[in-house]
Design a protein around this motif. Structure first.
Motif, PDB file in Angstrom:
ATOM      1  N   MET A   1      17.080  45.975  77.266  1.00 59.67           N
ATOM      2  CA  MET A   1      17.149  45.051  78.383  1.00 59.67           C
ATOM      3  C   MET A   1      17.358  45.849  79.674  1.00 59.67           C
ATOM      4  SD  MET A   1      16.707  42.077  77.016  1.00 59.67           S
ATOM      5  CE  MET A   1      17.171  40.893  78.219  1.00 59.67           C
ATOM      6  N   ILE A   2      16.877  45.243  80.733  1.00 57.71           N
ATOM      7  CA  ILE A   2      16.925  45.893  82.038  1.00 57.71           C
ATOM      8  C   ILE A   2      17.378  44.873  83.072  1.00 57.71           C
ATOM      9  CG2 ILE A   2      14.541  45.444  82.714  1.00 57.71           C
ATOM     10  CD1 ILE A   2      14.844  48.682  83.266  1.00 57.71           C
ATOM     11  N   SER A   3      17.993  45.349  84.148  1.00 61.21           N
ATOM     12  CA  SER A   3      18.400  44.431  85.209  1.00 61.21           C
ATOM     13  C   SER A   3      18.242  45.104  86.573  1.00 61.21           C
ATOM     14  CB  SER A   3      19.848  43.970  85.004  1.00 61.21           C
ATOM     15  OG  SER A   3      20.735  45.059  85.109  1.00 61.21           O
ATOM     16  N   VAL A   4      18.217  44.258  87.579  1.00 60.13           N
ATOM     17  CA  VAL A   4      18.168  44.746  88.956  1.00 60.13           C
ATOM     18  C   VAL A   4      19.540  45.329  89.276  1.00 60.13           C
ATOM     19  CG1 VAL A   4      17.893  44.069  91.372  1.00 60.13           C
ATOM     20  CG2 VAL A   4      16.440  43.030  89.608  1.00 60.13           C
ATOM     21  N   ALA A   5      19.562  46.504  89.866  1.00 55.84           N
ATOM     22  CA  ALA A   5      20.834  47.129  90.237  1.00 55.84           C
ATOM     23  C   ALA A   5      21.594  46.228  91.208  1.00 55.84           C
ATOM     24  CB  ALA A   5      20.576  48.499  90.858  1.00 55.84           C
ATOM     25  N   SER A   6      22.895  46.197  91.082  1.00 56.56           N
ATOM     26  CA  SER A   6      23.724  45.293  91.887  1.00 56.56           C
ATOM     27  C   SER A   6      23.637  45.567  93.385  1.00 56.56           C
ATOM     28  CB  SER A   6      25.181  45.362  91.426  1.00 56.56           C
ATOM     29  OG  SER A   6      25.688  46.675  91.593  1.00 56.56           O
ATOM     30  N   HIS A   7      23.242  46.758  93.771  1.00 59.78           N
ATOM     31  CA  HIS A   7      23.167  47.110  95.191  1.00 59.78           C
ATOM     32  C   HIS A   7      21.772  46.872  95.790  1.00 59.78           C
ATOM     33  CE1 HIS A   7      22.164  50.770  92.932  1.00 59.78           C
ATOM     34  NE2 HIS A   7      21.259  50.942  93.876  1.00 59.78           N
ATOM     35  N   VAL A   8      20.902  46.199  95.020  1.00 62.69           N
ATOM     36  CA  VAL A   8      19.539  45.927  95.486  1.00 62.69           C
ATOM     37  C   VAL A   8      19.384  44.440  95.760  1.00 62.69           C
ATOM     38  CG1 VAL A   8      17.083  45.994  94.876  1.00 62.69           C
ATOM     39  CG2 VAL A   8      18.590  47.887  94.219  1.00 62.69           C
ATOM     40  N   ASP A  68       1.281  50.828  82.648  1.00 60.94           N
ATOM     41  CA  ASP A  68       1.593  50.532  84.042  1.00 60.94           C
ATOM     42  C   ASP A  68       2.997  49.939  84.199  1.00 60.94           C
ATOM     43  OD1 ASP A  68      -0.890  51.476  84.768  1.00 60.94           O
ATOM     44  OD2 ASP A  68      -1.761  49.488  85.123  1.00 60.94           O
ATOM     45  N   VAL A  69       3.355  49.010  83.313  1.00 63.49           N
ATOM     46  CA  VAL A  69       4.692  48.397  83.393  1.00 63.49           C
ATOM     47  C   VAL A  69       5.763  49.441  83.108  1.00 63.49           C
ATOM     48  CG1 VAL A  69       6.262  46.708  82.354  1.00 63.49           C
ATOM     49  CG2 VAL A  69       3.897  46.055  82.881  1.00 63.49           C
ATOM     50  N   ARG A  70       5.569  50.226  82.072  1.00 64.67           N
ATOM     51  CA  ARG A  70       6.570  51.252  81.738  1.00 64.67           C
ATOM     52  C   ARG A  70       6.677  52.302  82.844  1.00 64.67           C
ATOM     53  NH1 ARG A  70       8.069  49.748  76.815  1.00 64.67           N
ATOM     54  NH2 ARG A  70       6.544  48.979  75.317  1.00 64.67           N
ATOM     55  N   GLY A  71       5.561  52.648  83.472  1.00 59.12           N
ATOM     56  CA  GLY A  71       5.592  53.576  84.599  1.00 59.12           C
ATOM     57  C   GLY A  71       6.339  52.989  85.788  1.00 59.12           C
ATOM     58  N   PHE A  72       6.098  51.703  86.064  1.00 64.50           N
ATOM     59  CA  PHE A  72       6.807  51.019  87.143  1.00 64.50           C
ATOM     60  C   PHE A  72       8.311  51.049  86.876  1.00 64.50           C
ATOM     61  CE2 PHE A  72       8.850  47.313  88.921  1.00 64.50           C
ATOM     62  CZ  PHE A  72       8.338  47.226  90.196  1.00 64.50           C
ATOM     63  N   VAL A  73       8.704  50.713  85.652  1.00 62.52           N
ATOM     64  CA  VAL A  73      10.124  50.690  85.289  1.00 62.52           C
ATOM     65  C   VAL A  73      10.738  52.085  85.419  1.00 62.52           C
ATOM     66  CG1 VAL A  73      11.756  50.339  83.389  1.00 62.52           C
ATOM     67  CG2 VAL A  73       9.955  48.645  83.835  1.00 62.52           C
ATOM     68  N   ALA A  74      10.040  53.094  84.952  1.00 62.93           N
ATOM     69  CA  ALA A  74      10.558  54.469  85.041  1.00 62.93           C
ATOM     70  C   ALA A  74      10.783  54.878  86.494  1.00 62.93           C
ATOM     71  CB  ALA A  74       9.604  55.433  84.347  1.00 62.93           C
ATOM     72  N   THR A  75       9.833  54.563  87.349  1.00 62.68           N
ATOM     73  CA  THR A  75       9.973  54.908  88.766  1.00 62.68           C
ATOM     74  C   THR A  75      11.127  54.146  89.399  1.00 62.68           C
ATOM     75  OG1 THR A  75       7.616  55.407  88.953  1.00 62.68           O
ATOM     76  CG2 THR A  75       8.785  54.905  91.005  1.00 62.68           C
ATOM     77  N   ASP A  78      14.363  55.652  88.260  1.00 65.76           N
ATOM     78  CA  ASP A  78      14.594  56.931  88.938  1.00 65.76           C
ATOM     79  C   ASP A  78      15.119  56.729  90.355  1.00 65.76           C
ATOM     80  OD1 ASP A  78      13.743  58.302  86.693  1.00 65.76           O
ATOM     81  OD2 ASP A  78      11.759  58.800  87.512  1.00 65.76           O
ATOM     82  N   LYS A  79      14.662  55.661  91.012  1.00 62.66           N
ATOM     83  CA  LYS A  79      15.102  55.354  92.377  1.00 62.66           C
ATOM     84  C   LYS A  79      16.408  54.567  92.401  1.00 62.66           C
ATOM     85  CE  LYS A  79      10.541  55.595  94.371  1.00 62.66           C
ATOM     86  NZ  LYS A  79       9.640  55.069  95.368  1.00 62.66           N
ATOM     87  N   GLY A  80      16.929  54.215  91.217  1.00 58.91           N
ATOM     88  CA  GLY A  80      18.175  53.477  91.135  1.00 58.91           C
ATOM     89  C   GLY A  80      18.047  51.986  91.418  1.00 58.91           C
ATOM     90  N   LEU A  81      16.819  51.478  91.369  1.00 61.80           N
ATOM     91  CA  LEU A  81      16.592  50.054  91.673  1.00 61.80           C
ATOM     92  C   LEU A  81      16.778  49.175  90.448  1.00 61.80           C
ATOM     93  CD1 LEU A  81      13.399  50.576  93.858  1.00 61.80           C
ATOM     94  CD2 LEU A  81      15.766  50.302  94.639  1.00 61.80           C
TER      95      LEU A  81
END
Length: 86
Positions: A1-8, A68-75, A78-81
């Motif tokens: 599972m993944i979530s949007v970082a709290s500071h975004v 494409d989705v996995r690449g988007f998630v990885a990026t 990496d940016k902390g988003l």
């Protein structure tokens, strides 16, 4: 599972989605497909569910959509988003 970082925080604007990273004081603009991936990740938190939905809706090879989705998630990670949900 993944979530949007709290500071975004994010906002829909005509034609794109804009993210603001409060920690890094940086804006990020997503194109239409990036915006769709982001919205689905924010709602579902499940990468595989997003891939499955996009595969049903778009006429593209499933492998390409998954890449494409996995690449988007990885990026975004990496940016902390995006972060891994607890």
């Amino acid at each position: 599972m993944i979530s949007v970082a709290s500071h975004v925080v994010w906002q829909d604007v005509p034609g794109e989605l804009v993210l603001f990273d409060q920690q890094g004081n940086a804006y990020h603009a997503l194109d239409a497909i990036g915006s769709e991936i982001w919205r689905q990740l924010a709602a579902k938190g499940d990468i595989d569910a997003v891939i499955a939905d996009l595969t049903e809706r778009y006429d593209a090879p499933p492998e390409r959509i998954a890449e494409d989705v996995r690449g988007f998630v990885a990026t975004a990670r990496d940016k902390g988003l995006l972060t891994d949900a607890a």
